[in-house]
Write a protein that holds these residues in place. Sequence first.
Motif: not given
Length: 164
Positions: A117-144
């Motif tokens: 979960m932590i790795v998914v979170h940090e990887l999502a920051h490669l595309r989305e810097l902020d904790h916004n809707k797109a960021f959490y959608q990307l996190c859910q894409h990598m880890e449902p």
Amino acid sequence: MLAARYLAGYPPELIAQAEQLRLDGRLAGHLARRLPEAHEVRSDSALFDYVQALKNRHMRNAGPLQYVGFDAKLRVLQHALGTHTRRTQVQGAKLKTRREIRVATLFREAPAALLHMIVVHELAHLRELDHNKAFYQLCQHMEPDYFQLEFDLRLYLMNMENPA
């Protein structure tokens, strides 16, 4: 109330339930049942390989990572579980961006799902810097089960700070 600090923003009933589990001494057992698997990622090089495999599976077009490692300086109790940094370096007439991911040393011993979960979170920051809707959608894409794992991580930290 310890649960209120880690579970701020969650419904009061859920916070009370988590606090009661902790006070009754049942939280550690609950977490052990929910997160039974350990992982073999113990070194920085193993963590780099683990992160690269996830990145290659979900984010092939993201820029390369120059460093991935465990960091003992990250303080979990000060809300830093992992960091993603971008640093610009001048090399001759060119600017190069150096990307690094650091994960708190605590996750060497944490359950496999929480490291994931932590790795998914940090990887999502490669595309989305902020904790916004797109960021959490990307996190859910990598880890449902991202949101459940985030909640479990909060319980895990709460139990580590004060197991009752």
